[in-house]
Write an enzyme that holds these catalytic residues in place. Structure first.
Site, PDB file in Angstrom:
ATOM      1  N   TYR A 197      -8.307  23.724  -7.171  1.00 57.70           N
ATOM      2  CA  TYR A 197      -8.277  22.494  -6.354  1.00 57.70           C
ATOM      3  C   TYR A 197      -7.683  21.341  -7.172  1.00 57.70           C
ATOM      4  CZ  TYR A 197      -9.713  17.977  -4.647  1.00 57.70           C
ATOM      5  OH  TYR A 197      -9.691  16.657  -4.280  1.00 57.70           O
ATOM      6  N   LYS A 256      -3.992  18.930  -6.890  1.00 63.91           N
ATOM      7  CA  LYS A 256      -3.838  17.468  -6.898  1.00 63.91           C
ATOM      8  C   LYS A 256      -2.817  17.062  -7.968  1.00 63.91           C
ATOM      9  CE  LYS A 256      -6.387  16.459  -3.592  1.00 63.91           C
ATOM     10  NZ  LYS A 256      -5.892  15.797  -2.398  1.00 63.91           N
ATOM     11  N   SER A 282      -7.121  12.419  -7.209  1.00 64.63           N
ATOM     12  CA  SER A 282      -8.504  12.528  -7.677  1.00 64.63           C
ATOM     13  C   SER A 282      -8.567  12.310  -9.183  1.00 64.63           C
ATOM     14  CB  SER A 282      -8.986  13.942  -7.351  1.00 64.63           C
ATOM     15  OG  SER A 282     -10.169  14.233  -8.024  1.00 64.63           O
TER      16      SER A 282
HETATM   17  P1  NAD Z   1     -12.385  16.046   4.300  1.00 70.03           P
HETATM   18  O1  NAD Z   1     -12.400  17.530   4.201  1.00 70.03           O
HETATM   19  O2  NAD Z   1     -13.529  15.379   4.980  1.00 70.03           O
HETATM   20  O3  NAD Z   1     -11.041  15.560   5.033  1.00 70.03           O
HETATM   21  C1  NAD Z   1      -9.820  16.254   4.897  1.00 70.03           C
HETATM   22  C2  NAD Z   1      -9.297  16.528   6.294  1.00 70.03           C
HETATM   23  O4  NAD Z   1      -8.055  17.230   6.186  1.00 70.03           O
HETATM   24  C3  NAD Z   1     -10.229  17.401   7.132  1.00 70.03           C
HETATM   25  O5  NAD Z   1     -10.509  16.733   8.349  1.00 70.03           O
HETATM   26  C4  NAD Z   1      -9.432  18.689   7.364  1.00 70.03           C
HETATM   27  O6  NAD Z   1      -9.718  19.255   8.629  1.00 70.03           O
HETATM   28  C5  NAD Z   1      -8.015  18.200   7.210  1.00 70.03           C
HETATM   29  N1  NAD Z   1      -7.041  19.212   6.780  1.00 70.03           N
HETATM   30  C6  NAD Z   1      -7.113  20.040   5.706  1.00 70.03           C
HETATM   31  N2  NAD Z   1      -5.998  20.775   5.626  1.00 70.03           N
HETATM   32  C7  NAD Z   1      -5.205  20.428   6.665  1.00 70.03           C
HETATM   33  C8  NAD Z   1      -3.928  20.855   7.112  1.00 70.03           C
HETATM   34  N3  NAD Z   1      -3.240  21.817   6.497  1.00 70.03           N
HETATM   35  N4  NAD Z   1      -3.421  20.269   8.221  1.00 70.03           N
HETATM   36  C9  NAD Z   1      -4.086  19.296   8.888  1.00 70.03           C
HETATM   37  N5  NAD Z   1      -5.296  18.861   8.501  1.00 70.03           N
HETATM   38  C10 NAD Z   1      -5.858  19.424   7.403  1.00 70.03           C
HETATM   39  O7  NAD Z   1     -12.167  15.474   2.835  1.00 70.03           O
HETATM   40  P2  NAD Z   1     -12.295  13.993   2.292  1.00 70.03           P
HETATM   41  O8  NAD Z   1     -13.480  13.942   1.418  1.00 70.03           O
HETATM   42  O9  NAD Z   1     -12.145  13.024   3.395  1.00 70.03           O
HETATM   43  O10 NAD Z   1     -11.022  13.954   1.356  1.00 70.03           O
HETATM   44  C11 NAD Z   1      -9.791  13.418   1.770  1.00 70.03           C
HETATM   45  C12 NAD Z   1      -8.791  13.581   0.654  1.00 70.03           C
HETATM   46  O11 NAD Z   1      -9.265  12.924  -0.508  1.00 70.03           O
HETATM   47  C13 NAD Z   1      -8.545  15.027   0.254  1.00 70.03           C
HETATM   48  O12 NAD Z   1      -7.185  15.196  -0.038  1.00 70.03           O
HETATM   49  C14 NAD Z   1      -9.380  15.193  -1.000  1.00 70.03           C
HETATM   50  O13 NAD Z   1      -8.863  16.179  -1.851  1.00 70.03           O
HETATM   51  C15 NAD Z   1      -9.260  13.814  -1.615  1.00 70.03           C
HETATM   52  N6  NAD Z   1     -10.371  13.485  -2.493  1.00 70.03           N
HETATM   53  C16 NAD Z   1     -11.651  13.619  -2.042  1.00 70.03           C
HETATM   54  C17 NAD Z   1     -12.715  13.347  -2.886  1.00 70.03           C
HETATM   55  C18 NAD Z   1     -14.136  13.538  -2.437  1.00 70.03           C
HETATM   56  O14 NAD Z   1     -15.013  13.694  -3.267  1.00 70.03           O
HETATM   57  N7  NAD Z   1     -14.425  13.500  -1.145  1.00 70.03           N
HETATM   58  C19 NAD Z   1     -12.461  12.918  -4.202  1.00 70.03           C
HETATM   59  C20 NAD Z   1     -11.142  12.782  -4.621  1.00 70.03           C
HETATM   60  C21 NAD Z   1     -10.095  13.071  -3.760  1.00 70.03           C
HETATM   61  C1  WQD Z   2     -21.593  15.254  -9.207  1.00 70.57           C
HETATM   62  C2  WQD Z   2     -22.645  15.520 -10.262  1.00 70.57           C
HETATM   63  C3  WQD Z   2     -22.935  17.827 -10.862  1.00 70.57           C
HETATM   64  C4  WQD Z   2     -24.466  19.248  -7.069  1.00 70.57           C
HETATM   65  C5  WQD Z   2     -16.093  16.754  -7.583  1.00 70.57           C
HETATM   66  C6  WQD Z   2     -14.702  17.252  -7.834  1.00 70.57           C
HETATM   67  C7  WQD Z   2     -13.774  16.091  -7.994  1.00 70.57           C
HETATM   68  C8  WQD Z   2     -13.883  15.110  -6.821  1.00 70.57           C
HETATM   69  C9  WQD Z   2     -15.295  14.720  -6.565  1.00 70.57           C
HETATM   70  C10 WQD Z   2     -12.293  15.702  -5.174  1.00 70.57           C
HETATM   71  C11 WQD Z   2     -22.201  16.552 -11.279  1.00 70.57           C
HETATM   72  C12 WQD Z   2     -24.173  17.272 -10.210  1.00 70.57           C
HETATM   73  C13 WQD Z   2     -23.969  18.427  -8.064  1.00 70.57           C
HETATM   74  C14 WQD Z   2     -25.765  19.784  -7.219  1.00 70.57           C
HETATM   75  C15 WQD Z   2     -25.977  18.650  -9.306  1.00 70.57           C
HETATM   76  N1  WQD Z   2     -13.460  15.704  -5.595  1.00 70.57           N
HETATM   77  N2  WQD Z   2     -24.731  18.137  -9.170  1.00 70.57           N
HETATM   78  N3  WQD Z   2     -26.481  19.453  -8.332  1.00 70.57           N
HETATM   79  O1  WQD Z   2     -18.154  17.571  -9.767  1.00 70.57           O
HETATM   80  O2  WQD Z   2     -18.152  15.091 -10.274  1.00 70.57           O
HETATM   81  O3  WQD Z   2     -16.523  16.007  -8.710  1.00 70.57           O
HETATM   82  O4  WQD Z   2     -16.099  15.896  -6.432  1.00 70.57           O
HETATM   83  O5  WQD Z   2     -11.295  15.388  -5.755  1.00 70.57           O
HETATM   84  O6  WQD Z   2     -12.508  16.632  -8.086  1.00 70.57           O
HETATM   85  O7  WQD Z   2     -14.692  18.041  -9.010  1.00 70.57           O
HETATM   86  O8  WQD Z   2     -18.862  15.891  -8.002  1.00 70.57           O
HETATM   87  O9  WQD Z   2     -20.631  15.742  -6.326  1.00 70.57           O
HETATM   88  O10 WQD Z   2     -19.937  18.028  -7.163  1.00 70.57           O
HETATM   89  O11 WQD Z   2     -21.159  16.499  -8.683  1.00 70.57           O
HETATM   90  O12 WQD Z   2     -26.680  18.397 -10.301  1.00 70.57           O
HETATM   91  O13 WQD Z   2     -26.270  20.554  -6.377  1.00 70.57           O
HETATM   92  O14 WQD Z   2     -23.795  16.074  -9.604  1.00 70.57           O
HETATM   93  O15 WQD Z   2     -23.259  18.648 -11.932  1.00 70.57           O
HETATM   94  O16 WQD Z   2     -22.689  16.131 -12.513  1.00 70.57           O
HETATM   95  P1  WQD Z   2     -17.949  16.205  -9.315  1.00 70.57           P
HETATM   96  P2  WQD Z   2     -20.139  16.593  -7.451  1.00 70.57           P
END
Ligand code: NAD
Ligand code: WQD
Length: 334
Positions: free
Chosen positions: A150, A154, A124
Site C-alpha cells: 500500500y 503511494k 500519506s
Molecule cells: P476510503 O476507503 O474511505 O475512500 C476511498 C474511496 O475510493 C472509497 O469510497 C472507494 O470505494 C473508492 N475507490 C477505491 N478504488 C477505486 C477505484 N478504482 N475507482 C473508483 N473508486 C475507488 O479511504 P479514505 O480514508 O477516505 O482515504 C482517501 C485517500 O486518502 C486514499 O487514497 C488513502 O490512501 C489516502 N490516505 C488515507 C489515510 C487514512 O488513514 N484514512 C491516510 C493517508 C492517506
Molecule cells: C495507529 C497506532 C498501531 C490498531 C496507517 C497506515 C498509514 C496511514 C494511516 C494511509 C499504531 C496502534 C492500531 C490496533 C493498536 N494510512 N494500534 N491496536 O499504522 O500509524 O498508519 O494508517 O495512508 O499509511 O500505515 O495507523 O491506525 O493502523 O495505527 O495498538 O488494533 O495504533 O500499532 O501504533 P498507522 P493505525
C-alpha cells in the site's frame, strides 16, 4: 471551481466535499463504492445543502472515466480513490498496484485528453519510510523503508505525478501527505465507516465501544516512547478537509508537496485515555505483541503548510473523541 472528487463517497472525500460545497465550489464525485456507500451523498446534502452529482464508476474503466471528462469541463480533480488497508495490501499486492497505480494512470490520461490540468493527490506519511528523526519534513527522502505494498503504491504514484508534471509543464499538481486522519463530522452524519473489518486504531476503538469487538489489542507497550506505546500524529478529518480547500488557493504549475498533520505526537495509550474520558467508560483493552512494520514514533513538521497554505490544525484530540462518539451514537441508532 467545478471539482471532481475521485473516491469522494469515502471517509476523507466526503468530509472534503462538505467543506468545498460550503465554500461555494461545484462538487461532483466518482466512486466505485468498493469501500463506501451511496447514502453518504444524502448525508453530504444534509450537512452542506447540496448533493454532489455522482458517477458510480471504477477508475480502471478508462472509457467511462474519459466519457465523464468529455461531458464536463472540470477545473480540478482531487484524487482520493484508492485501496488503503495496509494488511490487505500484503495479501493481495497486485490488486493494490493495479487499482491504485492503474487507476491513477487512467485518470491522468482522461484529464490530459480533456484538458483538465489541476490535480490534488491524497498521499500519506507512509512515503517517508524509515527516517532518523521522527519529525517528518517534505524535503526528506521518500521510498526506502516503506514496509508494505500500500505504502509503495503511494510512493510510486508520487513519482508518476512528478514525471507527468515534467512532461506536461502546464499541469498543476499538489501532493498532500496525510498523517493519521481520525474523527468525524460534528453533525455525526459522516465518519470513518469502512466496509468490512476495520484496520486502523480509531475504527477499531469504535467497534470495541459498540461491542462488535471484545477488546482493543494494543500492539506493543515496549517501544522507545514515554509510555511504551507507539506515537502518531492524529489529525481531525475536518481539519484535513479544510487543508484541501486551502491547497486549492495555491495551485501552481509543477509539483507542490505538503504535509498535513498537527505536528504533535500522541501515544496509543493517550488516545485510549482520551476516548475513555469522552465516553466516561473504560475501554476493554489488552496489551498484545508488536504489529509487524510499526514504527515507534513519527509526526509531521507542518511548517510548510502553515507558511504557504495558511493552514494549520485547529481541533484537539478531545474534539476528535467527542465527534467520534457522536458519530458512533448516531450510527448505532440506525
Ligand atoms: P476510503 O476507503 O474511505 O475512500 C476511498 C474511496 O475510493 C472509497 O469510497 C472507494 O470505494 C473508492 N475507490 C477505491 N478504488 C477505486 C477505484 N478504482 N475507482 C473508483 N473508486 C475507488 O479511504 P479514505 O480514508 O477516505 O482515504 C482517501 C485517500 O486518502 C486514499 O487514497 C488513502 O490512501 C489516502 N490516505 C488515507 C489515510 C487514512 O488513514 N484514512 C491516510 C493517508 C492517506
Ligand atoms: C495507529 C497506532 C498501531 C490498531 C496507517 C497506515 C498509514 C496511514 C494511516 C494511509 C499504531 C496502534 C492500531 C490496533 C493498536 N494510512 N494500534 N491496536 O499504522 O500509524 O498508519 O494508517 O495512508 O499509511 O500505515 O495507523 O491506525 O493502523 O495505527 O495498538 O488494533 O495504533 O500499532 O501504533 P498507522 P493505525
Amino acid at each position: 471551481m467545478r471539482i471532481l472528487l475521485t473516491g469522494g463517497t469515502g471517509y476523507i472525500g466526503s468530509h472534503t466535499a462538505v467543506e468545498l460545497i460550503k465554500q461555494g465550489h461545484e462538487v461532483e464525485i466518482v466512486d466505485n463504492l468498493r469501500n463506501s456507500k451511496a447514502s453518504v451523498l444524502d448525508r453530504i446534502e444534509q450537512i452542506a445543502g447540496k448533493k454532489p452529482k455522482f458517477y458510480q464508476a471504477d477508475l480502471l474503466d478508462t472509457e467511462k472515466i474519459n466519457q465523464i471528462f468529455a461531458e464536463t469541463q472540470f477545473d480540478l480533480v482531487i484524487h482520493f480513490a484508492g485501496l488503503k488497508a495496509v494488511g490487505e495490501s500484503v495479501e493481495i499486492p497486485l490488486e493494490y498496484y493495479k487499482n491504485n497505480i492503474g487507476g491513477t494512470i487512467s485518470l491522468l490520461e482522461a484529464m490530459r485528453a480533456n484538458n483538465c490540468k489541476r490535480i490534488i493527490f491524497s498521499s500519506s506519511a507512509t512515503v517517508y519510510g524509515i527516517q532518523e528523526s521522527p519529525e517528518y519534513v517534505e524535503t526528506m527522502q521518500t521510498g526506502p523503508g516503506i514496509s508494505n505494498p500500500y505504502g509503495r503504491t503511494k510512493y510510486m504514484i508520487e513519482e508518476i505525478l512528478k514525471d507527468f508534471a515534467v512532461a506536461n509543464p502546464d499541469f498543476e499538481v499538489t501532493i498532500l501527505r496525510y498523517f493519521n486522519p481520525v474523527g468525524a463530522h460534528p453533525s455525526g452524519l459522516i465518519g470513518d465507516d469502512p466496509n468490512g473489518r476495520p484496520n486502523n486504531l480509531m475504527p477499531i476503538i469504535m467497534h470495541v465501544a459498540s461491542g462488535k469487538i471484545p477488546y482493543l489489542s494494543i500492539f506493543g507497550d515496549d517501544y522507545n516512547t514515554p509510555d511504551g506505546t507507539c506515537i502518531r500524529d492524529y489529525i481531525h478529518v475536518v481539519d484535513l478537509a479544510k487543508g484541501h480547500v486551502a491547497a486549492i488557493k495555491t495551485l501552481k504549475p509543477g509539483v507542490s508537496i505538503y504535509n498535513l498533520g498537527s505536528g504533535k505526537g500522541v501515544s496509543v495509550k493517550e488516545m485510549v485515555a482520551a476516548f475513555e474520558k469522552a465516553s466516561g467508560k473504560p475501554l476493554p483493552q489488552q496489551i498484545a505483541g508488536r504489529r509487524a512494520g510499526d514504527l515507534d514514533e513519527f509526526y509531521a513538521n507542518p511548517a510548510k503548510a502553515k507558511a504557504e497554505l495558511d493552514w494549520q490544525t485547529e481541533l484537539t484530540i478531545d474534539d476528535i473523541m467527542v465527534d467520534t462518539l457522536n458519530y458512533l451514537k448516531r450510527e448505532n441508532q440506525q
